[in-house]
Scaffold this active site. Structure first.
Site, PDB file in Angstrom:
ATOM      1  N   LYS A 140     -63.370 -21.464 -26.295  1.00  0.00           N
ATOM      2  CA  LYS A 140     -62.788 -20.820 -25.115  1.00  0.00           C
ATOM      3  C   LYS A 140     -62.141 -19.478 -25.466  1.00  0.00           C
ATOM      4  CE  LYS A 140     -62.414 -24.742 -22.074  1.00  0.00           C
ATOM      5  NZ  LYS A 140     -63.003 -25.818 -22.908  1.00  0.00           N
TER       6      LYS A 140
HETATM    7  C1  LIG Z   1     -64.128 -26.543 -22.605  1.00  0.00           C
HETATM    8  C2  LIG Z   1     -64.836 -27.244 -23.726  1.00  0.00           C
HETATM    9  C3  LIG Z   1     -66.135 -27.785 -23.573  1.00  0.00           C
HETATM   10  C4  LIG Z   1     -66.875 -27.763 -22.248  1.00  0.00           C
HETATM   11  O1  LIG Z   1     -67.262 -26.473 -21.852  1.00  0.00           O
HETATM   12  P1  LIG Z   1     -67.677 -26.186 -20.314  1.00  0.00           P
HETATM   13  O2  LIG Z   1     -67.807 -24.731 -20.237  1.00  0.00           O
HETATM   14  O3  LIG Z   1     -66.562 -26.733 -19.481  1.00  0.00           O
HETATM   15  O4  LIG Z   1     -68.964 -26.915 -20.076  1.00  0.00           O
HETATM   16  C5  LIG Z   1     -66.745 -28.366 -24.672  1.00  0.00           C
HETATM   17  N1  LIG Z   1     -66.116 -28.451 -25.861  1.00  0.00           N
HETATM   18  C6  LIG Z   1     -64.866 -27.953 -26.052  1.00  0.00           C
HETATM   19  C7  LIG Z   1     -64.221 -28.104 -27.388  1.00  0.00           C
HETATM   20  C8  LIG Z   1     -64.186 -27.333 -24.996  1.00  0.00           C
HETATM   21  O5  LIG Z   1     -62.948 -26.853 -25.193  1.00  0.00           O
END
Ligand SMILES: *Cc1c(COP(=O)(O)O)cnc(C)c1O
Length: 502
Positions: A140
């Site tokens: 993120k």
């Molecule tokens: C947010 C997140 C996801 C999922 O990603 P999306 O964009 O919501 O599909 C998967 N793995 C981790 C570690 C995350 O923080």
């Protein structure tokens, strides 16, 4: 002269990239206009009126670029109302090696998202793309760091302020706080369930001492926090007066920032544009993989996009059957890959819009049905809402599901065979990727977090603690700064009002 330029820029002579809603009933907007917002006023999600295309010659030229310059090229196509020189400064500030310094010792941090071949056997090649070397050790950061710099830039131009208000069970909140800390014109108010996050995640967030960051530990569960955010969102008067905004995964700039690393992964894994690659993406809200879909629509030679889910298999069910059936919160499993524990996928509407050949009225009807009846069915069976499921293959989508035992086995297997420690979400991805290997087409698994964040399951799988990047050794011992509050909307409003001075 200034006035004439402004008029020219606003006229159809220089239309730039325009954004409209998947539900078709919101006015067209520019990139900067949707940057600070969330949903479109008609309840839909913003998308560009058409996807910009990337030519063969461009793709060749992009092979030589640094990550920051590649990000500039991609962003230029979407953020047409921001001067290129400004975008360049923003991407270079965001995608610098020292921001992604949590790379493993054998990775090159200056690559920002380095690739590693795990296996290259008869079944095909399995590659890991490290997206989690940023400040909070999760992918993120890749988008949120850009958002922090874009927000600061835009707010300074408008001489405006923004108060970000959200709820987190871990990854999103910390990525947002690390992206916004110390930024001028921005405050962050983040709710989290008191004593429910892991010690590491709690320490990451609560040890921040920046005066513009406010951690609020709510005496309740994550759903209570989310309900408080919803209640504030519904109070338009309060929202306007206190300039409340969000940074959730439907934010368009976040999606665009994520498009970049699909280009990067493709270019790093190939030597010619005649080659294809596939991606497997650990998925929750469908934001990450939606960016892959957009990269593919722009012309990036992606063969398959594989959505990996955990026990919360809403997306896997759709890609197997054509039926989209959201779960009630009581039906949502709490798993060892918690960032994928979702009951509905908030970005999914963007893909459905393309699947329905951009028919906004039908998207509107179907997502209204999600609200009233919990889902829709595009399988083409008698009584279903349509038969577009048969078009899914033409967009390259596949899926798979992984459960706790799969995660544990995969973490163990990858560590024993290749000496690489992966986190639980990435393990879901690797498990599902192995089911879709194709000889001659590299399969890139996106690494969405580093194992340090999920030590409990690492211990279960490997019998030892997760490795930690340097600087995180004693994070739990750092002084923490947070306020504890009962799950009461009025109290949180008073708290926000007391700190915004508005
Ligand atoms: C947010 C997140 C996801 C999922 O990603 P999306 O964009 O919501 O599909 C998967 N793995 C981790 C570690 C995350 O923080």
């Amino acid at each position: 002269m200034g006035l004439i330029m402004t008029l020219l820029e606003k006229s159809s002579l220089f239309p730039g990239m325009q954004y409209f809603s998947t539900r078709g009933r919101a006015a067209a907007q520019s990139f900067s206009q949707i940057l600070l917002g969330g949903l479109a006023p008609d309840g839909g999600l913003y998308l560009p009126t058409e996807y910009p295309k990337v030519s063969d010659a461009e793709l060749n030229a992009w092979r030589k670029l640094s990550y920051a310059d590649l990000a500039l090229e991609v962003l230029k196509k979407f953020a047409t109302d921001i001067p290129v020189s400004d975008l360049k400064a923003l991407t270079h500030k965001t995608y610098a090696a020292d921001v992604y310094r949590n790379a493993r010792k054998d990775e090159d941090a200056s690559q920002i998202t380095p690739l590693r071949v795990l296996e290259d056997g008869q079944k095909g090649k399995l590659v890991l793309q490290a997206l989690s070397n940023g400040p909070t050790l999760a992918f993120k950061d890749m988008a949120m760091q850009l958002l922090g710099n874009l927000f600061e830039y835009t707010l300074a131009k408008q001489n405006a302020e923004l108060n970000i208000f959200g709820a987190t069970s871990g990854d999103t909140g910390s990525a947002a706080e690390y992206a916004m800390r110390g930024k001028k014109g921005i405050r962050v108010f983040m709710l989290s369930p008191h004593k429910k996050m892991s010690a590491f995640q709690t320490a990451q967030m609560f040890s921040l001492q920046d005066p513009n960051i406010f951690n609020i530990a709510v005496e309740g569960v994550f759903d209570d926090c989310q309900d408080m955010v919803k209640a504030v969102s519904n109070d338009l008067d309060f929202k306007t007066r206190h300039k409340i905004g969000t940074v959730n995964s439907i934010n368009w700039a976040r999606v665009v920032a994520q498009v970049v690393y699909y280009f990067r992964g493709y270019l790093a894994a190939t030597t010619s544009n005649d080659q294809k690659v596939s991606f497997t993406v650990p998925s929750g809200n469908f934001g990450n993989i939606c960016a892959g879909h957009i990269a593919r629509m722009m012309g990036l030679p992606i063969d398959k996009l594989v959505a990996a889910t955990n026990e919360n298999d809403v997306l896997d069910e759709f890609f197997r059957t054509g039926s989209y059936r959201v779960r009630k919160s009581a039906e949502t499993y709490h798993t060892s890959s918690p960032s994928m524990d979702i009951s509905k996928a908030s970005n999914f509407e963007r893909f459905v819009f393309d699947l329905l050949d951009r028919d906004a009225e039908r998207v509107r009807t179907l997502f209204h049905k999600v609200e009233t009846q919990g889902g829709f069915d595009l399988s083409g069976k008698p009584g279903s809402d349509g038969d577009e499921f048969k078009r899914v293959a033409q967009f390259g989508f596949l899926s798979g599901k992984s459960v706790h035992a799969d995660r544990v086995n995969t973490i163990k297997d990858i560590y024993e065979k290749y000496g690489v420690m992966i986190d639980t979400h990435t393990a879901d991805g690797v498990k599902v990727a192995r089911e879709h290997l194709t000889p001659g087409v590299p399969m890139i698994v996106l690494e969405t977090a580093l194992p340090a964040k999920f030590n409990e399951t690492i211990r279960e799988a490997l019998g030892c603690d997760a490795e930690r990047p340097s600087g995180f050794e004693n994070i739990e011992a750092l002084p923490q700064r947070f306020d504890v509050m009962p799950a009461n909307v009025d109290l949180v409003k008073t708290f926000i009002a007391g700190h915004t001075g508005l």
